[in-house]
Design a protein around this motif. Structure first.
Motif, PDB file in Angstrom:
ATOM      1  N   THR A   1       2.352  56.661 132.863  1.00 57.07           N
ATOM      2  CA  THR A   1       1.221  57.505 132.472  1.00 57.07           C
ATOM      3  C   THR A   1       0.061  56.714 131.871  1.00 57.07           C
ATOM      4  O   THR A   1      -1.093  57.036 132.117  1.00 57.07           O
ATOM      5  N   GLN A   2       0.355  55.683 131.077  1.00 54.52           N
ATOM      6  CA  GLN A   2      -0.678  54.860 130.439  1.00 54.52           C
ATOM      7  C   GLN A   2      -0.346  53.381 130.659  1.00 54.52           C
ATOM      8  O   GLN A   2       0.040  52.676 129.716  1.00 54.52           O
TER       9      GLN A   2
ATOM     10  N   LYS B   1       5.721  55.661 129.574  1.00 52.81           N
ATOM     11  CA  LYS B   1       4.459  55.072 129.108  1.00 52.81           C
ATOM     12  C   LYS B   1       3.822  54.228 130.208  1.00 52.81           C
ATOM     13  O   LYS B   1       2.600  54.276 130.423  1.00 52.81           O
TER      14      LYS B   1
ATOM     15  N   ASN C   1      -8.934  51.024 126.284  1.00 54.73           N
ATOM     16  CA  ASN C   1      -9.473  52.391 126.393  1.00 54.73           C
ATOM     17  C   ASN C   1     -10.775  52.417 127.173  1.00 54.73           C
ATOM     18  O   ASN C   1     -11.038  53.346 127.935  1.00 54.73           O
TER      19      ASN C   1
ATOM     20  N   SER D   1      -1.724  50.444 128.447  1.00 53.89           N
ATOM     21  CA  SER D   1      -1.343  50.374 127.035  1.00 53.89           C
ATOM     22  C   SER D   1      -0.040  49.612 126.839  1.00 53.89           C
ATOM     23  O   SER D   1       0.423  49.461 125.710  1.00 53.89           O
TER      24      SER D   1
ATOM     25  N   GLU E   1      -9.850  52.188 130.850  1.00 52.94           N
ATOM     26  CA  GLU E   1      -9.296  53.439 131.344  1.00 52.94           C
ATOM     27  C   GLU E   1     -10.368  54.517 131.474  1.00 52.94           C
ATOM     28  O   GLU E   1     -10.372  55.306 132.409  1.00 52.94           O
TER      29      GLU E   1
END
Length: 234
Positions: A33-34, A30, A224, A37, A227
């Motif tokens: 990749t993100q 996580k 979000n 978050s 990103e």
């Protein structure tokens, strides 16, 4: 026979450890990749901006930088001291001949022979030793940053903000690993009283880790937007 009493230890203890390990593998994916978050990813991004701001305005913020890094060193020192003290206590128990090696009573589930009790104490000891090692290395890297962050920005200076950030991230990464090893060893302490408690405690820790590691839903909308705007965390 003694080996027949090891069924619960062989099944529940590895299952609890693999549950915690599986969560951290998912968390690592996580973060990769993100990153925005997760709390870890956001902290990495924040530290990168912090190092850049401290080095650009070093004359005014050098004391703030040193105090902030000192607080990080104190936290790692506390965890390292706690880990090595627990190691000393466990080593004293292992080397002793007192009945403390044995469980409190014979109603505890799982094996409690001399060999199994030795395995329990040695396993817990290794977790705390590795936690101490990670925290010690973390202190080393943060101490390096404590010196490098006050170097003036100069074209000939190799201590660029990117390099200082890289060293700082190594220190905080080792600090995080040391903390997670310490937290994983806490359920193993209950193994002395039986494998059932280890499994239940390990399962309980997963939602606690999740709440500490993942960005709250109230902030995911803003994350979000960041990103989507093309911002990437290194």
């Amino acid at each position: 026979m003694e080996w027949r009493k090891c069924y619960l230890d062989v099944v529940l203890v590895p299952l609890g450890l693999f549950t915690t390990m599986g969560y951290h593998v998912w968390l690592w994916h996580k973060v990769r990749t993100q990153p925005l978050s997760t709390i870890i990813g956001m902290n990495i991004t924040g530290r990168r901006f912090w190092v850049s701001a401290m080095m650009k305005d070093n004359d005014k913020k050098n004391i703030l930088a040193v105090q902030t890094l000192r607080n990080a060193i104190m936290g790692s020192t506390l965890m390292a001291t706690t880990s090595i003290l627990l190691c000393c206590g466990l080593a004293a128990v292992i080397s002793s001949t007192y009945s403390v090696k044995k469980p409190l009573n014979d109603t505890i589930y799982g094996a409690h022979g001399e060999f199994m009790m030795a395995v329990k104490y040695v396993t817990i000891l290794l977790f705390f030793l590795f936690s101490f090692l990670c925290h010690s290395l973390s202190i080393r890297f943060v101490n390096q940053v404590n010196l490098l962050i006050n170097t003036p920005l100069d074209p000939m200076n190799v201590a660029t903000p990117d390099y200082v950030t890289e060293v700082l991230e190594k220190g905080f990464f080792l600090n995080t690993v040391g903390n997670r090893l310490f937290y994983t060893a806490l359920p193993l302490l209950l193994w002395i009283f039986g494998p059932v408690l280890v499994f239940l405690c390990s399962i309980t820790f997963v939602p606690l880790f999740y709440n500490l590691d993942i960005v709250p839903p109230s902030r995911k909308g803003k994350v979000n937007e960041i990103e989507n705007s093309g911002f990437e965390s290194v």
